[in-house]
Write an enzyme that holds these catalytic residues in place. Structure first.
Site, PDB file in Angstrom:
ATOM      1  N   GLY A   1       0.823  -1.198   0.000  1.00 26.84           N
ATOM      2  CA  GLY A   1       0.000   0.000   0.000  1.00 26.84           C
ATOM      3  C   GLY A   1       0.857   1.248   0.000  1.00 26.84           C
ATOM      4  N   CYS A   2       0.226   2.422   0.008  1.00 32.66           N
ATOM      5  CA  CYS A   2       0.983   3.672  -0.043  1.00 32.66           C
ATOM      6  C   CYS A   2       1.784   3.899   1.226  1.00 32.66           C
ATOM      7  CB  CYS A   2       0.060   4.850  -0.310  1.00 32.66           C
ATOM      8  SG  CYS A   2      -1.196   5.099   0.968  1.00 32.66           S
TER       9      CYS A   2
END
Length: 384
Positions: free
Chosen positions: A358-359
């Protein structure tokens, strides 16, 4: 009149003069500066010494080659890197100086330096723990010790309850779990929080620029890179213009205050580094470090360190994935090195899962229906 009496009288008058000039009661603290070896030449050392001297907080003692301006200071002549370091060690050991700033020093394994930068977003001073040296050869173990070192330095600088954040590098989540084990057994750590919307103890690049915590914990190679970026981003890398240098060496049982600066550090940074060393001497860094390690050891630091050592390779159990599902939920806070093992732990529990990024870092993806149960399995397995 004996030489001892003469010296005693001299010391009294010197102390009186220091009190009148600086307003501080007590003997002046002396901070050494080695002047050999800068890529920017001797002029930058001359300017730094003059900047520090002008503040009148402490006495600057020079160590290195004899030059036309070194007579303006207490000066110990030394030529060559080896002689400079030997002279520095002697002056620290016999108490002639209370701390020092140098471009190179050999620290033992277990000691690393805590840097200090000024964040560009808000001008806040932040400690980078750590920036040079090797606290431990296992990264996660080193970062746990770096946390203790960073807290000790922040307290020596006058911050009674410094906040701590963990830089989002490999092992960050493992380090957080280890630190929470210490907290659970009585060691006091106040975590900061990411300024990003999802918060958390693990900090991203934005948080470094903002100064979201007083102490930013990372491995020393990453910290060294941060120091260079923070120090010289305005000059294109050739001249470090801001900050306080790479900081004092800290570690369990280490007594001396030796602050490191880069061969590319400019006069303002070196002058700040001298002031930083003075603050550490005045704030009794060695005592603060001793107290922090005593508290951490009482909370089970030895067991935490042992738990972070690499495990012997085991025969890998073959685990087959359950039937594939649509995965729209995710679990974060899992170290990238544990990601595949966490997925297999879920498969073994009959929950379909996939790894992803994920980010904000590594994630395990599961179905919405299995999200709560999956979180329990992963936590029970020690991955989150």
């Amino acid at each position: 009149m004996s030489n001892q009496v003469n010296q005693a009288i001299k010391d009294v008058f010197n102390e009186l003069a220091h009190t009148l000039e600086s307003g501080q009661v007590g003997p002046s603290i002396k901070i050494g500066l080695t002047i050999n070896g800068s890529e920017l030449g001797f002029d930058v050392m001359r300017e730094a010494a003059a900047l520090a001297k002008a503040e009148g907080l402490f006495d600057v003692v020079l160590i290195g080659e004899k030059l036309d301006w070194t007579d303006d200071y207490e000066h110990y002549e030394a030529n060559g890197e080896k002689e400079v370091e030997e002279t520095l060690d002697r002056l620290l050991s016999d108490g002639t100086i209370g701390g020092a700033v140098t471009l190179h020093h050999t620290f033992p394994i277990g000691v690393s330096t805590v840097g200090r930068v000024i964040t560009p977003a808000k001008g806040k001073q932040v400690f980078i723990a750590t920036t040079t040296g090797t606290t431990a050869t296992v990264r996660a173990e080193a970062m746990v010790l770096n946390t203790i070192n960073g807290i000790a330095v922040a307290k020596a600088s006058g911050i009674e309850n410094p906040t701590v954040g963990i830089v989002n590098v490999d092992g960050a989540n493992t380090v957080e779990r280890a630190l929470r084990q210490l907290i659970d057994k009585g060691y006091e750590i106040t975590f900061g929080e990411s300024a990003r919307s999802d918060g958390g103890v693990v900090l991203r690049g934005n948080d470094l620029l903002l100064g979201s915590a007083d102490v930013m914990v990372c491995d020393s190679l990453t910290g060294n890179l941060f120091m260079k970026l923070f120090g010289s981003y305005t000059s294109g890398g050739t001249y470090e213009t801001t900050g306080f240098g790479y900081g004092p060496g800290v570690g369990e049982g280490y007594e001396h205050i030796v602050n490191i600066v880069s061969r590319a550090s400019g006069a303002p940074v070196i002058a700040n580094a001298l002031k930083y060393a003075y603050q550490m001497a005045k704030g009794k860094l060695a005592d603060k470090s001793k107290a922090e390690y005593a508290a951490a050891n009482k909370a089970g630091l030895k067991d935490v360190r042992e738990g972070l050592q690499p495990k012997a390779a085991a025969v890998e159990e073959e685990v087959k994935a359950p039937a594939k599902e649509v995965v729209t939920a995710s679990l974060s806070g899992i170290d990238v090195l544990d990601l595949e093992d966490a997925v297999k732990a879920l498969w073994k529990a009959g929950i379909y899962a996939e790894s992803g990024m994920g980010c904000s870092g590594p994630i395990v993806m599961i179905s919405e229906a299995n999200a709560d149960k999956a979180a329990e399995v992963v936590k029970e397995a020690g991955f989150m």
